[in-house]
Scaffold this motif. Structure first.
Motif, mmCIF file in Angstrom:
data_model
loop_
_atom_site.group_PDB
_atom_site.id
_atom_site.type_symbol
_atom_site.label_atom_id
_atom_site.label_comp_id
_atom_site.label_asym_id
_atom_site.label_seq_id
_atom_site.Cartn_x
_atom_site.Cartn_y
_atom_site.Cartn_z
ATOM 1 N N ARG A 61 -22.255 -45.044 7.308
ATOM 2 C CA ARG A 61 -23.526 -44.561 6.748
ATOM 3 C C ARG A 61 -23.886 -45.252 5.437
ATOM 4 O O ARG A 61 -25.035 -45.160 4.998
ATOM 5 C CB ARG A 61 -23.482 -43.037 6.551
ATOM 6 C CG ARG A 61 -23.450 -42.257 7.852
ATOM 7 C CD ARG A 61 -23.895 -40.814 7.640
ATOM 8 N NE ARG A 61 -23.068 -40.137 6.662
ATOM 9 C CZ ARG A 61 -21.959 -39.450 6.951
ATOM 10 N NH1 ARG A 61 -21.532 -39.394 8.202
ATOM 11 N NH2 ARG A 61 -21.277 -38.838 6.009
ATOM 12 N N ARG A 62 -22.947 -45.928 4.802
ATOM 13 C CA ARG A 62 -23.275 -46.684 3.586
ATOM 14 C C ARG A 62 -24.286 -47.789 3.863
ATOM 15 O O ARG A 62 -24.960 -48.262 2.952
ATOM 16 C CB ARG A 62 -22.012 -47.312 2.991
ATOM 17 C CG ARG A 62 -21.205 -46.392 2.114
ATOM 18 C CD ARG A 62 -20.100 -47.179 1.436
ATOM 19 N NE ARG A 62 -19.332 -46.357 0.510
ATOM 20 C CZ ARG A 62 -18.341 -46.803 -0.242
ATOM 21 N NH1 ARG A 62 -17.998 -48.083 -0.165
ATOM 22 N NH2 ARG A 62 -17.695 -45.992 -1.055
ATOM 23 N N GLY A 63 -24.369 -48.211 5.107
ATOM 24 C CA GLY A 63 -25.264 -49.299 5.459
ATOM 25 C C GLY A 63 -26.677 -48.879 5.797
ATOM 26 O O GLY A 63 -27.488 -49.714 6.199
ATOM 27 N N ILE A 64 -26.984 -47.582 5.631
ATOM 28 C CA ILE A 64 -28.334 -47.104 5.947
ATOM 29 C C ILE A 64 -28.962 -46.419 4.739
ATOM 30 O O ILE A 64 -28.288 -46.049 3.780
ATOM 31 C CB ILE A 64 -28.332 -46.122 7.143
ATOM 32 C CG1 ILE A 64 -27.599 -44.817 6.781
ATOM 33 C CG2 ILE A 64 -27.723 -46.781 8.373
ATOM 34 C CD1 ILE A 64 -27.728 -43.728 7.822
ATOM 35 N N GLY A 65 -30.276 -46.275 4.798
ATOM 36 C CA GLY A 65 -31.021 -45.479 3.830
ATOM 37 C C GLY A 65 -31.873 -44.479 4.587
ATOM 38 O O GLY A 65 -32.307 -44.751 5.715
ATOM 39 N N VAL A 66 -32.099 -43.311 3.980
ATOM 40 C CA VAL A 66 -32.814 -42.235 4.674
ATOM 41 C C VAL A 66 -33.759 -41.524 3.714
ATOM 42 O O VAL A 66 -33.389 -41.229 2.571
ATOM 43 C CB VAL A 66 -31.834 -41.176 5.250
ATOM 44 C CG1 VAL A 66 -32.594 -40.141 6.082
ATOM 45 C CG2 VAL A 66 -30.731 -41.826 6.060
ATOM 46 N N THR A 67 -34.982 -41.250 4.188
ATOM 47 C CA THR A 67 -35.859 -40.295 3.516
ATOM 48 C C THR A 67 -36.267 -39.254 4.550
ATOM 49 O O THR A 67 -37.041 -39.549 5.462
ATOM 50 C CB THR A 67 -37.126 -40.953 2.947
ATOM 51 O OG1 THR A 67 -36.763 -41.923 1.970
ATOM 52 C CG2 THR A 67 -38.024 -39.912 2.288
ATOM 53 N N PRO A 68 -35.733 -38.027 4.448
ATOM 54 C CA PRO A 68 -36.124 -36.980 5.396
ATOM 55 C C PRO A 68 -37.507 -36.441 5.078
ATOM 56 O O PRO A 68 -38.124 -36.818 4.074
ATOM 57 C CB PRO A 68 -35.044 -35.912 5.184
ATOM 58 C CG PRO A 68 -34.594 -36.113 3.771
ATOM 59 C CD PRO A 68 -34.720 -37.580 3.486
#
Length: 293
Positions: A74-81
């Motif tokens: 998951r360190r390789g992703i970015g998220v905005t919910p």
């Protein structure tokens, strides 16, 4: 292109509610993908599965060659919910610094704030920001850790036109640098402006997965617009809409309709024929099937 995320025959249930029904799809490196669907279609569930917040009832979810449940992956992703909560007492720069400190490689704070139109808010407390400014910050944080893949769930909800365009520029810049993005939006013009590929889901299933142009062409309809005081009954009109003096007609055969219009002798001006928009195609694809007796 390498596959960064995929679902294989994924089903997700919440009690008796079927949120996703045997969904299989891939997100490939370098893509900017728009995920469309009516409320309750399964868009947020799909993103939650990809980012490890939910697990499938059945099927397989892969992320960056591993499992979404692995923190190192998951360190390789970015998220905005869709909804985010930020500490009201902290300053914008402090929040960015806190988030970037969790990554071995992070985007410089000044560059990140500049890209998303937040440079003048570095010293501002979160509690003093407007709703739109908080939303821009939440989106910017998704890009803080130099991610390979970013998931944005309704990223521009509540933003004015100028702020929305600023975010578009930031998303485009990330994509042009080789980044991969999956975003959902209720603003179909946003998907049309940003996405190269569109996935349409409804009732937990994938209805379409192709380029924006191909999805528009799937419904096989055109929009005929004109100005007329009144119109006779015309062949092949699937739907009509009045907008001031203009009338918009949806048809599968624009040539036949226009010939019939001219033959009727009805006076009109400003005839315009164009392909269906993404919004019109979306509404057609996701329209509930008529109930037959």
């Amino acid at each position: 292109m390498s596959v960064l995320a995929r679902t294989i025959d994924v089903t997700r249930r919440y009690g008796g509610v079927l949120a996703l029904d045997r969904v299989s799809l891939e997100i490939r490196a370098g893509e900017l993908v728009g995920l469309l669907g009516p409320n309750g279609a399964g868009k947020s569930t799909l993103i939650n599965l990809f980012v490890g917040l939910r697990r499938p009832t059945s099927g397989t979810v892969e992320l960056l060659g591993g499992s979404p449940s692995d923190p190192l992956v998951r360190r390789g992703i970015g998220v905005t919910p869709q909804e985010t909560g930020l500490p009201e007492a902290l300053r914008v720069g402090e929040v960015v610094g806190f988030v970037t400190s969790h990554y071995p490689k992070a985007r410089p704070k000044g560059e990140l704030l500049e890209r998303f139109g937040l440079a003048d808010l570095d010293r501002r407390q979160i509690g003093g920001l407007s709703g739109g400014q908080k939303r821009r910050l939440a989106v910017a944080l998704a890009f803080a850790g130099e991610p390979r893949l970013v998931f944005l769930d309704e990223p521009t909800t509540g933003l004015d036109v100028e702020a929305r365009r600023t975010l578009w520029d930031g998303i485009r810049a990330f994509h042009e640098d080789g980044g991969t993005v999956l975003l959902t939006s209720h603003y179909l013009e946003e998907i049309e402006a940003l996405a190269q590929r569109v996935i349409v889901v409804a009732q937990g299933r994938v209805l379409a997965d192709d380029t924006v142009r191909a999805v528009r062409d799937m419904v096989g309809v055109q929009r005929v617009s004109l100005t007329a005081a009144a119109l006779p009954e015309l062949p092949g009109v699937l739907s009509s809409e009045r907008d001031g003096e203009r009338t918009h007609l949806m048809t599968a055969d624009a040539d036949h309709l226009v010939v019939a219009l001219v033959s009727s002798g009805t006076p009109f001006t400003g005839l315009e024929i164009r392909p269906t928009s993404l919004e019109e195609a979306f509404l057609h694809l996701t329209a509930p099937e008529p109930v037959t007796a």
